[in-house]
Design an enzyme around this catalytic site. Structure first.
Site, PDB file in Angstrom:
ATOM      1  N   ASP A  67       0.820  -1.217   0.000  1.00  0.00           N
ATOM      2  CA  ASP A  67       0.000   0.000   0.000  1.00  0.00           C
ATOM      3  C   ASP A  67       0.854   1.268   0.000  1.00  0.00           C
ATOM      4  O   ASP A  67       2.063   1.229   0.236  1.00  0.00           O
ATOM      5  CB  ASP A  67      -0.952  -0.003   1.213  1.00  0.00           C
ATOM      6  CG  ASP A  67      -0.289  -0.518   2.486  1.00  0.00           C
ATOM      7  OD1 ASP A  67       0.955  -0.436   2.581  1.00  0.00           O
ATOM      8  OD2 ASP A  67      -0.989  -0.999   3.375  1.00  0.00           O
ATOM      9  N   ASN A 136      -7.584  -3.028  14.229  1.00  0.00           N
ATOM     10  CA  ASN A 136      -8.962  -3.336  13.819  1.00  0.00           C
ATOM     11  C   ASN A 136      -9.035  -4.534  12.875  1.00  0.00           C
ATOM     12  O   ASN A 136     -10.069  -4.782  12.272  1.00  0.00           O
ATOM     13  CB  ASN A 136      -9.596  -2.105  13.151  1.00  0.00           C
ATOM     14  CG  ASN A 136      -8.825  -1.654  11.912  1.00  0.00           C
ATOM     15  OD1 ASN A 136      -7.870  -2.312  11.494  1.00  0.00           O
ATOM     16  ND2 ASN A 136      -9.240  -0.550  11.328  1.00  0.00           N
ATOM     17  N   HIS A 138      -7.219  -4.925  10.087  1.00  0.00           N
ATOM     18  CA  HIS A 138      -6.920  -4.694   8.667  1.00  0.00           C
ATOM     19  C   HIS A 138      -5.626  -5.385   8.256  1.00  0.00           C
ATOM     20  O   HIS A 138      -4.718  -5.567   9.073  1.00  0.00           O
ATOM     21  CB  HIS A 138      -6.923  -3.194   8.301  1.00  0.00           C
ATOM     22  CG  HIS A 138      -5.773  -2.391   8.790  1.00  0.00           C
ATOM     23  ND1 HIS A 138      -5.888  -1.051   9.138  1.00  0.00           N
ATOM     24  CD2 HIS A 138      -4.455  -2.673   8.979  1.00  0.00           C
ATOM     25  CE1 HIS A 138      -4.714  -0.577   9.500  1.00  0.00           C
ATOM     26  NE2 HIS A 138      -3.831  -1.539   9.404  1.00  0.00           N
ATOM     27  N   GLU A 143      -9.612  -1.965   5.329  1.00  0.00           N
ATOM     28  CA  GLU A 143     -10.250  -1.684   6.607  1.00  0.00           C
ATOM     29  C   GLU A 143     -11.487  -2.572   6.773  1.00  0.00           C
ATOM     30  O   GLU A 143     -11.987  -3.143   5.796  1.00  0.00           O
ATOM     31  CB  GLU A 143     -10.661  -0.201   6.651  1.00  0.00           C
ATOM     32  CG  GLU A 143      -9.500   0.781   6.509  1.00  0.00           C
ATOM     33  CD  GLU A 143      -8.658   0.919   7.780  1.00  0.00           C
ATOM     34  OE1 GLU A 143      -8.485  -0.057   8.532  1.00  0.00           O
ATOM     35  OE2 GLU A 143      -8.145   2.045   8.020  1.00  0.00           O
TER      36      GLU A 143
HETATM   37  C1  F6R Z   1       1.374  -1.277   6.078  1.00  0.00           C
HETATM   38  C2  F6R Z   1       0.293  -2.233   6.259  1.00  0.00           C
HETATM   39  C3  F6R Z   1      -0.533  -2.239   7.499  1.00  0.00           C
HETATM   40  C4  F6R Z   1       0.310  -2.504   8.750  1.00  0.00           C
HETATM   41  C5  F6R Z   1      -0.577  -2.458   9.989  1.00  0.00           C
HETATM   42  C6  F6R Z   1       0.233  -2.645  11.263  1.00  0.00           C
HETATM   43  O1  F6R Z   1       2.004  -1.465   4.842  1.00  0.00           O
HETATM   44  O2  F6R Z   1       0.063  -2.990   5.380  1.00  0.00           O
HETATM   45  O3  F6R Z   1      -1.530  -3.221   7.386  1.00  0.00           O
HETATM   46  O4  F6R Z   1       0.923  -3.749   8.650  1.00  0.00           O
HETATM   47  O5  F6R Z   1      -1.256  -1.244  10.048  1.00  0.00           O
HETATM   48  O6  F6R Z   1       1.047  -1.543  11.448  1.00  0.00           O
HETATM   49  P1  F6R Z   1       2.123  -1.504  12.632  1.00  0.00           P
HETATM   50  O7  F6R Z   1       3.110  -2.557  12.323  1.00  0.00           O
HETATM   51  O8  F6R Z   1       2.703  -0.128  12.572  1.00  0.00           O
HETATM   52  O9  F6R Z   1       1.370  -1.794  13.884  1.00  0.00           O
END
Ligand code: F6R
Length: 259
Positions: A67, A136, A138, A143
């Site tokens: 992303d 959450n 994701h 989301e």
């Molecule tokens: C980012 C991504 C997100 C993160 C998730 C956890 O490229 O794909 O799904 O893996 O938001 O983020 P952290 O590791 O910062 O808790």
């Protein structure tokens, strides 16, 4: 799903670095799907250390990140392109041409998303996809209520996700509201996924992903349909799993000896 529970965050991230190293040793020109975020930082630091000490060569891979924020230019310090260049691509000697992120602004999102799907297909598909998980549930920026069949597209970020990611932005900076993300269907098409979650703040999302019903309420639960998914956890992230005894029986201490 293979559930590996390691004693702490450090050994869990080392286990994920092992998986990438093994994949690249087996196929030096692997197509890797990559993630950003705090969870991945120690994994990338470990990979760079291994490569710099001659333990592995990760310079021949092709990469696709999950992303990118809409509207952040590649040079923007909070763009995921910048994150990846600083932490992984430059230190490992991976050239820009080998790497892909869905960089877009509001005007060309749909085209960028289509081109991204095409580029993944033309590369032969993703051999190993690295994932983190949001509080959450994701994965990527899919989301809750994302279609479980979704392909790469624009998603509006939840306030919770924007708040969680605000730590990377200066106070006077606007946190983007939109991102382009691989879809859940795109992630399910990868040959293998390895998801890393550490810390008790992720425990509820992990329990919903592994033991909850498959539901768009917890997008990561779609991984129950993936043919080859390994979930790597530390004790804290595993703390709300009800079938813990079973995971310990099959893979004691996170060992991969079980069937
Ligand atoms: C980012 C991504 C997100 C993160 C998730 C956890 O490229 O794909 O799904 O893996 O938001 O983020 P952290 O590791 O910062 O808790």
């Amino acid at each position: 799903m293979k559930i590996l529970i390691l004693p702490d965050a450090q050994s869990a991230s080392r286990r994920v670095a092992d998986a990438i190293t093994a994949q690249v040793a087996k196929k030096p020109d692997s197509v890797l799907g990559l993630a950003t975020g705090g969870t991945m930082e120690p994994v990338y630091t470990d990979l760079v250390r291994r490569a710099q000490s001659g333990g592995c060569d990760i310079s021949r891979v092709t990469t696709f990140n999950l992303d990118e924020y809409v509207g952040l230019a590649p040079g923007h310090p909070q763009s995921y392109r910048h994150f990846m260049t600083e932490r992984l691509f430059a230190p490992l000697g991976i050239r820009d041409e080998q790497t892909h992120l869905p960089t877009a602004d509001a005007g060309n999102c749909d085209q960028v998303a289509k081109d991204y799907e095409r580029a993944i297909n033309e590369a032969g598909g993703i051999d190993l996809q690295l994932l983190g998980i949001g509080h959450n549930g994701h994965i990527g920026f899919n989301e809750p209520t994302s279609s479980l069949a979704s392909r790469t597209r624009v998603k509006t970020l939840t306030e919770r996700t924007r708040e969680a990611n605000s730590r990377y932005f200066r106070e006077d900076e606007e946190i983007p509201r939109f991102a382009i993300t691989m879809g859940i269907g795109t992630i399910l098409d990868t040959a293998e996924v390895c998801l890393l979650a550490v810390g008790d703040a992720k425990a509820a999302a992990v329990a919903a992903m592994v033991e909850g019903p498959v539901s768009a309420r917890c997008p990561a639960s779609a991984l129950q349909f993936h043919r080859k998914a390994t979930i790597v956890l530390d004790e804290a992230a595993a703390s709300r799993l009800e079938l813990r005894d079973y995971y310990d029986t099959v893979h004691p201490g996170g060992a991969e000896t079980g069937l």
